[in-house]
Scaffold this active site. Structure first.
Site, mmCIF file in Angstrom:
data_model
loop_
_atom_site.group_PDB
_atom_site.id
_atom_site.type_symbol
_atom_site.label_atom_id
_atom_site.label_comp_id
_atom_site.label_asym_id
_atom_site.label_seq_id
_atom_site.Cartn_x
_atom_site.Cartn_y
_atom_site.Cartn_z
ATOM 1 N N HIS A 1 -6.212 -42.581 36.936
ATOM 2 C CA HIS A 1 -6.845 -41.578 36.054
ATOM 3 C C HIS A 1 -5.826 -40.492 35.680
ATOM 4 C CE1 HIS A 1 -9.696 -38.596 34.505
ATOM 5 N NE2 HIS A 1 -9.046 -37.723 35.252
ATOM 6 N N HIS B 1 -3.991 -38.481 32.125
ATOM 7 C CA HIS B 1 -3.624 -37.077 31.837
ATOM 8 C C HIS B 1 -2.168 -36.888 31.433
ATOM 9 C CE1 HIS B 1 -7.175 -34.735 32.900
ATOM 10 N NE2 HIS B 1 -7.387 -35.562 33.903
ATOM 11 N N GLU C 1 -10.733 -33.778 29.304
ATOM 12 C CA GLU C 1 -11.294 -34.992 29.930
ATOM 13 C C GLU C 1 -11.998 -35.893 28.922
ATOM 14 O OE1 GLU C 1 -10.170 -34.405 34.078
ATOM 15 O OE2 GLU C 1 -10.540 -36.067 32.699
ATOM 16 N N SER D 1 -9.037 -43.527 30.536
ATOM 17 C CA SER D 1 -8.834 -44.229 31.818
ATOM 18 C C SER D 1 -10.088 -44.995 32.242
ATOM 19 C CB SER D 1 -8.442 -43.236 32.917
ATOM 20 O OG SER D 1 -9.415 -42.216 33.026
HETATM 21 N N1 HBI Z 1 -7.774 -30.999 40.991
HETATM 22 N N2 HBI Z 1 -6.104 -32.579 41.391
HETATM 23 C C1 HBI Z 1 -7.024 -32.046 40.558
HETATM 24 N N3 HBI Z 1 -7.195 -32.556 39.322
HETATM 25 C C2 HBI Z 1 -8.116 -32.047 38.463
HETATM 26 O O1 HBI Z 1 -8.251 -32.530 37.312
HETATM 27 C C3 HBI Z 1 -8.908 -30.960 38.878
HETATM 28 C C4 HBI Z 1 -8.707 -30.440 40.171
HETATM 29 N N4 HBI Z 1 -9.461 -29.415 40.598
HETATM 30 C C5 HBI Z 1 -10.451 -28.752 39.762
HETATM 31 C C6 HBI Z 1 -10.627 -29.432 38.442
HETATM 32 N N5 HBI Z 1 -9.850 -30.429 38.045
HETATM 33 C C7 HBI Z 1 -11.714 -29.010 37.497
HETATM 34 O O2 HBI Z 1 -12.622 -28.135 38.112
HETATM 35 C C8 HBI Z 1 -11.149 -28.345 36.254
HETATM 36 O O3 HBI Z 1 -12.186 -28.147 35.358
HETATM 37 C C9 HBI Z 1 -10.551 -27.044 36.594
HETATM 38 FE FE FE Z 2 -9.061 -35.596 35.125
#
Ligand code: HBI
Ligand code: FE
Length: 295
Positions: A134, A139, A182, A201
């Site tokens: 993913h 990303h 996303e 993904s």
């Molecule tokens: N942590 N590793 C990781 N990847 C993410 O996409 C991620 C996260 N923590 C919080 C989060 N995304 C979401 O709450 C975002 O909306 C900030």
């Molecule tokens: Fe993500």
């Protein structure tokens, strides 16, 4: 350093209980098993075949420019050379979901956290939590695009500020991430295309987001998106469509503080709602939507 082992997450009816660790770990590339590389290759191959004509050109081109292939799980250090030269972004290995402040702080410093482990073969069609596929397939490629790279840094800076303002501001900002980074769609002369990582993904959602009659597809509007609820365990009831990545940058230019204050006075919208003021590309049939209340 001793190599990290995947922390087995207890499975729950929601799919998983996130492990909110903050540690940055080296990618244990030498420890990946043949099965892991095969899972990457199968997912990569399948998604790339699906995404021709569905993902935006910027995504597909960037993925090729980074040298990603189905033959093996890419090495973070090799990707970091290409990515660093293009937009100054760096990948850092993590265990999984980070607490929001840590996540925002990484983005604000042009570091993208990538989960170091990949799903098991029996999870190839669905895994609730973000795994390496993913993050790396979904990303990372668009971080090669200067405008999107700027947007992600601006988002991180905004997140650090929102964290200081309070939980409601965070909820509003998390919706913006959800419906752009996303699950975002972009309008092109050839029609709607995908840029959201959660869609590219996912085999099912790559098809559903563009071809199903069920969901709404509505023109992006910053405050409209920040007021729109979502669920994490189903396909989206509504997709928001940008005209360009420049539009995303422009939307995040202003100081959000007065926006949070305004939104605090107004109710949120259910995920499937269509407003009079919406620019409606397609109004969904709502077929198959979960009937229980939206989050
Ligand atoms: N942590 N590793 C990781 N990847 C993410 O996409 C991620 C996260 N923590 C919080 C989060 N995304 C979401 O709450 C975002 O909306 C900030
Ligand atoms: Fe993500």
């Amino acid at each position: 350093m001793n190599q990290p082992r995947r922390v087995e997450h207890q499975e729950t009816d929601k799919g998983y209980v996130p492990v909110y660790t903050t540690a940055v770990v080296e990618q244990p590339w030498a420890d990946y098993k043949a099965e892991d590389h095969a899972t990457w290759g199968a997912l990569y191959q399948r998604q790339r075949e699906l995404l021709v004509g569905r993902a935006c050109d910027e995504f597909l081109r960037a993925q090729d420019e980074m040298g990603m292939t189905p033959h093996a799980i890419p090495r973070f250090d090799q990707l970091n050379e290409v990515l660093g030269a293009a937009t100054g972004w760096t990948l850092v290995g993590v265990e999984g979901l980070l607490p929001e402040l840590e996540f925002f702080d990484h983005l604000a410093n042009r570091r993208f956290p990538v989960t170091w482990w990949i799903r098991r073969p029996d999870q190839i069609d669905y895994i609730a939590e973000p795994d390496l596929f993913h993050d790396l397939f979904g990303h990372v490629p668009l971080l090669m695009n200067p405008l999107f790279a700027d947007y992600m840094e601006a988002y991180g800076r905004g997140g650090v500020k929102a964290h200081g303002i309070g939980p409601e501001a965070l909820v509003n900002l998390t919706r913006l991430y959800w419906y752009t980074v996303e699950f975002g769609l972009i309008n092109t002369p050839e029609g709607l295309r995908i840029y959201g990582s959660g869609i590219v993904s996912s085999k099912g959602e790559s098809l559903y987001s563009l071809e199903s009659d069920a969901p709404n597809r509505i023109g992006f509007d910053l405050e409209r998106v920040m007021r729109t609820r979502y669920r994490i365990d189903t396909f989206q009831k509504t997709y928001f469509v940008i005209d360009s990545f420049a539009q995303l940058i422009a939307a995040t230019e202003p100081d959000f503080t007065p926006i949070y204050a305004r939104l605090a006075q107004r109710e949120a919208f259910a995920a499937g709602k269509v407003l009079e003021s919406d620019q409606v590309f397609t109004r969904g049939s709502g077929e198959g939507w979960a009937t229980d209340a939206d989050v």
